[in-house]
Write a protein that holds these residues in place. Sequence first.
Motif, PDB file in Angstrom:
ATOM      1  N   PRO A 196       0.833  -1.216   0.000  1.00  0.00           N
ATOM      2  CA  PRO A 196       0.000   0.000   0.000  1.00  0.00           C
ATOM      3  C   PRO A 196       0.860   1.256   0.000  1.00  0.00           C
ATOM      4  N   VAL A 197       0.278   2.356  -0.443  1.00  0.00           N
ATOM      5  CA  VAL A 197       0.978   3.643  -0.413  1.00  0.00           C
ATOM      6  C   VAL A 197       1.185   4.084   1.026  1.00  0.00           C
ATOM      7  N   THR A 198       0.168   3.872   1.858  1.00  0.00           N
ATOM      8  CA  THR A 198       0.269   4.230   3.281  1.00  0.00           C
ATOM      9  C   THR A 198      -0.041   3.005   4.113  1.00  0.00           C
ATOM     10  N   GLU A 199       0.888   2.594   4.959  1.00  0.00           N
ATOM     11  CA  GLU A 199       0.689   1.448   5.832  1.00  0.00           C
ATOM     12  C   GLU A 199      -0.188   1.848   7.016  1.00  0.00           C
ATOM     13  N   GLU A 200      -0.977   0.892   7.508  1.00  0.00           N
ATOM     14  CA  GLU A 200      -1.798   1.155   8.681  1.00  0.00           C
ATOM     15  C   GLU A 200      -0.895   1.270   9.904  1.00  0.00           C
ATOM     16  N   ILE A 201      -1.149   2.265  10.724  1.00  0.00           N
ATOM     17  CA  ILE A 201      -0.312   2.525  11.898  1.00  0.00           C
ATOM     18  C   ILE A 201      -1.038   2.075  13.159  1.00  0.00           C
ATOM     19  N   THR A 202      -0.322   1.343  13.999  1.00  0.00           N
ATOM     20  CA  THR A 202      -0.872   0.903  15.285  1.00  0.00           C
ATOM     21  C   THR A 202       0.208   1.058  16.358  1.00  0.00           C
ATOM     22  N   GLY A 203      -0.204   0.951  17.611  1.00  0.00           N
ATOM     23  CA  GLY A 203       0.754   0.938  18.714  1.00  0.00           C
ATOM     24  C   GLY A 203       1.220   2.287  19.202  1.00  0.00           C
ATOM     25  N   LYS A 204       0.687   3.366  18.644  1.00  0.00           N
ATOM     26  CA  LYS A 204       1.086   4.712  19.089  1.00  0.00           C
ATOM     27  C   LYS A 204       0.134   5.200  20.193  1.00  0.00           C
ATOM     28  N   ALA A 205       0.562   6.222  20.889  1.00  0.00           N
ATOM     29  CA  ALA A 205      -0.289   6.818  21.920  1.00  0.00           C
ATOM     30  C   ALA A 205      -1.471   7.529  21.267  1.00  0.00           C
ATOM     31  N   GLU A 206      -2.634   7.449  21.919  1.00  0.00           N
ATOM     32  CA  GLU A 206      -3.830   8.097  21.387  1.00  0.00           C
ATOM     33  C   GLU A 206      -3.674   9.621  21.416  1.00  0.00           C
ATOM     34  N   VAL A 207      -4.213  10.271  20.386  1.00  0.00           N
ATOM     35  CA  VAL A 207      -4.108  11.721  20.237  1.00  0.00           C
ATOM     36  C   VAL A 207      -5.517  12.322  20.243  1.00  0.00           C
ATOM     37  N   ILE A 219       0.410   8.806  14.085  1.00  0.00           N
ATOM     38  CA  ILE A 219      -0.907   8.657  14.732  1.00  0.00           C
ATOM     39  C   ILE A 219      -1.527   7.338  14.269  1.00  0.00           C
ATOM     40  N   ASN A 220      -2.065   6.573  15.201  1.00  0.00           N
ATOM     41  CA  ASN A 220      -2.743   5.332  14.838  1.00  0.00           C
ATOM     42  C   ASN A 220      -3.824   5.609  13.795  1.00  0.00           C
ATOM     43  N   THR A 221      -3.884   4.767  12.791  1.00  0.00           N
ATOM     44  CA  THR A 221      -4.838   4.980  11.704  1.00  0.00           C
ATOM     45  C   THR A 221      -6.276   5.034  12.224  1.00  0.00           C
ATOM     46  N   SER A 222      -6.627   4.142  13.145  1.00  0.00           N
ATOM     47  CA  SER A 222      -7.994   4.146  13.689  1.00  0.00           C
ATOM     48  C   SER A 222      -8.266   5.425  14.466  1.00  0.00           C
ATOM     49  N   ASN A 223      -7.262   5.918  15.176  1.00  0.00           N
ATOM     50  CA  ASN A 223      -7.379   7.167  15.926  1.00  0.00           C
ATOM     51  C   ASN A 223      -7.607   8.343  14.966  1.00  0.00           C
ATOM     52  N   LEU A 224      -6.854   8.342  13.858  1.00  0.00           N
ATOM     53  CA  LEU A 224      -6.983   9.411  12.859  1.00  0.00           C
ATOM     54  C   LEU A 224      -8.372   9.401  12.230  1.00  0.00           C
ATOM     55  N   ARG A 225      -8.873   8.193  11.899  1.00  0.00           N
ATOM     56  CA  ARG A 225     -10.202   8.092  11.283  1.00  0.00           C
ATOM     57  C   ARG A 225     -11.294   8.555  12.250  1.00  0.00           C
ATOM     58  N   ASP A 226     -11.098   8.284  13.560  1.00  0.00           N
ATOM     59  CA  ASP A 226     -12.088   8.719  14.540  1.00  0.00           C
ATOM     60  C   ASP A 226     -12.134  10.242  14.650  1.00  0.00           C
ATOM     61  N   MET A 227     -10.982  10.899  14.428  1.00  0.00           N
ATOM     62  CA  MET A 227     -10.919  12.357  14.567  1.00  0.00           C
ATOM     63  C   MET A 227     -11.417  13.080  13.331  1.00  0.00           C
ATOM     64  N   ILE A 279      -1.650  16.715  12.966  1.00  0.00           N
ATOM     65  CA  ILE A 279      -2.882  16.814  13.736  1.00  0.00           C
ATOM     66  C   ILE A 279      -2.462  16.974  15.200  1.00  0.00           C
ATOM     67  N   SER A 280      -2.949  18.023  15.848  1.00  0.00           N
ATOM     68  CA  SER A 280      -2.566  18.286  17.248  1.00  0.00           C
ATOM     69  C   SER A 280      -1.049  18.332  17.397  1.00  0.00           C
ATOM     70  N   ASP A 281      -0.403  18.957  16.414  1.00  0.00           N
ATOM     71  CA  ASP A 281       1.046  19.123  16.399  1.00  0.00           C
ATOM     72  C   ASP A 281       1.797  17.782  16.363  1.00  0.00           C
ATOM     73  N   THR A 282       1.116  16.729  15.915  1.00  0.00           N
ATOM     74  CA  THR A 282       1.729  15.404  15.761  1.00  0.00           C
ATOM     75  C   THR A 282       1.648  14.994  14.301  1.00  0.00           C
ATOM     76  N   ASP A 283       2.770  14.563  13.747  1.00  0.00           N
ATOM     77  CA  ASP A 283       2.807  14.109  12.356  1.00  0.00           C
ATOM     78  C   ASP A 283       1.780  12.980  12.184  1.00  0.00           C
ATOM     79  N   VAL A 284       0.976  13.056  11.119  1.00  0.00           N
ATOM     80  CA  VAL A 284      -0.053  12.027  10.900  1.00  0.00           C
ATOM     81  C   VAL A 284       0.561  10.642  10.729  1.00  0.00           C
ATOM     82  N   ASN A 285       1.837  10.582  10.352  1.00  0.00           N
ATOM     83  CA  ASN A 285       2.528   9.295  10.245  1.00  0.00           C
ATOM     84  C   ASN A 285       2.861   8.700  11.611  1.00  0.00           C
TER      85      ASN A 285
END
Length: 552
Positions: A324-335, A406-414, A398-404
Amino acid sequence: MKKRSGFTVMCRLIGLVKPLTGYMILAVCMGLLGHLCASFITVLGGYAVLRLLGFQTSLSVGGVFACALFFALLRALLRYGEQACNHFIAFKLLALIRDKVFRALRRLSPAKLEGRDKGDLISVITSDIELLEVFYAHTISPAAIAFLFTVIMCLFIGSFHWQLGLLALAAYLIVGIVIPLIISRISGDTGLKFRTGSGELSAFVLDSMRGLTETIQYGQGEKRLSEMNERTDALSAEEERMKRISGRNTAITNTVILLCDLAMLFFSGSLYFQGMVDFDGVLIPTIALFSSFGPAVALAALGSTLQNTFAAGNRVLDILEETPVTEEITGKAEVSFDGAAAERVTFSYGNEFILKDVSADFPRRQIIGIVGKSGSGKSTLLKLLMRFWNTGQGKVKISDTDVNEINTSNLRDMESFVTQETHLFHDSIRNNLRIARLDATDEEIEAACKKASVHDFIMTLPDGYDTPVGELGDTLSGGEGQRLGLARAFLHDAPFVLLDEPTSNLDSLNEAVILKSLKEEQTDKTIVLVSHRQSTMRIADRVYSVDHGRVS
């Protein structure tokens, strides 16, 4: 499309059997015993003939017939068990592969699927995966059975004379390996061409069905039908070539089997006249070879059909192995959402630059407007904020954190993203809306629809919110579909709302209702509004203008 060798495809497909190894071993054991039973029924007949001719054998004629009856009944049970195991493995694996393909498509979407031929994808998901049933049910265990069966039969025939065992081994190798390899080389990439052509035809038919109204309107029906017939004829020609090769394969295999049987008869007869074997050393090896080509013939028949199967497997593996062009991100702190920004972002599709050194702020509780000509990069900027694509240079935060980071599920929720074209599933309006939030109550759905100025329209429908939406939403107008897309965004209730031309298909009255709702949502949300309409931009706190990839 990545072109793999047949051996590579076979190894990758076999690797998928790992979860069902136990069933595969059971199928091979039952298949092996079943073929041995079938072959030795004929061999027992040879021993009965020897007994009737006065030769001494370990079994009487009655004993021979009793054993033959037992082997026949056992063969039936083993054959049923083998086929049941093989087909259980095949259909279980097809379900697993479909699951893997859908997961892969989810990873690849949307970047890798933009512009991808949907008809071709449907062909892969349906007919190509279905064709793999031949490989899993009729290839893997037959190949293992053929190998083990060959070893046992060569030892049995070789017990009369080692040279007869070598002759039997040569016969099995020629029928089971040499002929399939030759036929496979003759087939070339016919199977791949056929599967590719089949996918292209499916795509063309799907495209024709979707554009049927335009085809009729402009009188292009005959031309479209003619092109469809040409594609069908070309595909039929490829299939005819495959069938011709398959028929030639069968004819060659049967001829070689006959020659091998004759060779065994004459060679064992020669050994008999030389006094190197007794009469049973002529009759039994010859009969045993006559009756033992079943597993080898099963392999020979695969020489041409496997080309088609491997071609289908190759197309499936293309999806499973595509990165994929962008891999799904997991394991990061929630933002938590606290504003967003693009910092000196540069992005291109291949060599075509879309955005150059773009910077923009999207503070909390503000409506940010983005205007510009078509193709200037407005929609692309929204996709980068959603992390559908990675930036070439610069950062999206997002919130001064690089989107790379941020957990993908967290980003989609925001984030909520409403595109220019709203996709509606062939389901009820309620279920089409609930995709935004599965646990939404009926009251929350209605509240979201009121904000999107679509509740009153829904209530005029015969079944209200339970009214089915036609395929691709074709029972609704563009404006109605667009308002349902906005209702989804309101229902999702994310703090960062991205709207791409949200009122382009609406009249001024409905636009005013929606803009009022957006203004009210501003109290706890950041809204990014892309639009050509000046009336839409009136509610914006700040407006960015995008021109030739630059923001001002």
